[in-house]
Design an enzyme around this catalytic site. Structure first.
Site, PDB file in Angstrom:
ATOM      1  N   LYS A  72       0.854  -1.149   0.043  1.00  0.00           N
ATOM      2  CA  LYS A  72       0.045  -0.078   0.092  1.00  0.00           C
ATOM      3  C   LYS A  72       0.750   1.189   0.071  1.00  0.00           C
ATOM      4  O   LYS A  72       1.724   1.255   0.628  1.00  0.00           O
ATOM      5  CB  LYS A  72      -0.913  -0.064   1.345  1.00  0.00           C
ATOM      6  CG  LYS A  72      -2.061  -0.916   1.308  1.00  0.00           C
ATOM      7  CD  LYS A  72      -2.637  -0.822   2.551  1.00  0.00           C
ATOM      8  CE  LYS A  72      -3.777  -1.956   2.923  1.00  0.00           C
ATOM      9  NZ  LYS A  72      -4.366  -2.015   4.110  1.00  0.00           N
ATOM     10  N   ASP A 170     -13.595  -3.671  13.392  1.00  0.00           N
ATOM     11  CA  ASP A 170     -12.199  -3.256  14.069  1.00  0.00           C
ATOM     12  C   ASP A 170     -12.333  -3.331  15.774  1.00  0.00           C
ATOM     13  O   ASP A 170     -11.415  -3.680  16.454  1.00  0.00           O
ATOM     14  CB  ASP A 170     -11.611  -1.737  13.860  1.00  0.00           C
ATOM     15  CG  ASP A 170     -11.292  -1.678  12.425  1.00  0.00           C
ATOM     16  OD1 ASP A 170     -10.956  -2.820  11.719  1.00  0.00           O
ATOM     17  OD2 ASP A 170     -10.867  -0.641  11.781  1.00  0.00           O
TER      18      ASP A 170
END
Length: 193
Positions: A72, A170
């Protein structure tokens, strides 16, 4: 373009040159030929964008498991974040170590997060927009997360865990002690060859 190692193999802070004039500024955020001179040779196939309304929004720590692992390149186009990469390659001498940096629209810096690392960030400004390039497309079956506030990692996010704005995914992510990394140094080295 300035390229600096953040102390972990493959994690770089990339600061594009900015050219200012009366209209504002221009910068080149990615140049394959320039970065090839630094040993960074990647083929990005997807661009992603996130928008976070509130300060203290945490996205991560995320990964995409092999064979769909992703490199990324992360940058901020509005607002500011503290961005983190955590080495989770089994067999790595740096396993569990992290590197991080403040990225903002103002400073123009970017972080390159390689395969085999968890990635996450916390917003430092409201209405923050983050763009990131990936070297593999998103695959839901390979998507995973680790709790951002693992005591084993001791990442100084700058907020109390209870104050973090989290997605349900999360918030339910396992801690490193309850998680098995799908990455190994051997697999990553083989992919790079």
């Amino acid at each position: 373009m300035k390229v600096e190692s953040l102390g972990l193999t493959g994690v770089y802070l990339i600061t594009p040159d900015r050219f200012d004039d009366a209209r504002g500024h221009f910068s080149e955020s990615w140049n394959a030929a320039t970065l090839d001179q630094h040993g960074i040779t990647l083929n990005f196939v997807q661009d992603n964008q996130s928008y976070s309304r509130k300060v203290g929004t945490v996205r991560g720590l995320h990964y995409q498991a092999p064979p769909y692992a992703q490199d990324k390149l992360v940058r901020v186009v509005q607002g500011a974040i503290f961005d983190v990469a955590v080495d989770v390659r089994q067999g790595s001498v740096a396993y569990g170590q992290w590197a991080g940096a403040e990225l903002s629209a103002e400073n123009g810096r970017q972080i390159l997060v390689p395969k085999g690392f968890l990635h996450g960030f916390v917003t430092r400004a409201p209405d923050t927009i983050v763009l990131y390039k990936t070297s593999a497309p998103y695959m839901a079956e390979a998507d995973g997360a680790v709790a951002f506030d693992c005591p084993d990692l001791a990442i100084p996010w700058g907020i109390a865990a209870g104050d973090a704005v989290l997605s349900a995914r999360d918030a339910a992510a396992p801690r490193t002690a309850d998680w098995h990394s799908p990455f190994s140094c051997t697999d990553i080295e083989r992919d790079a060859a």
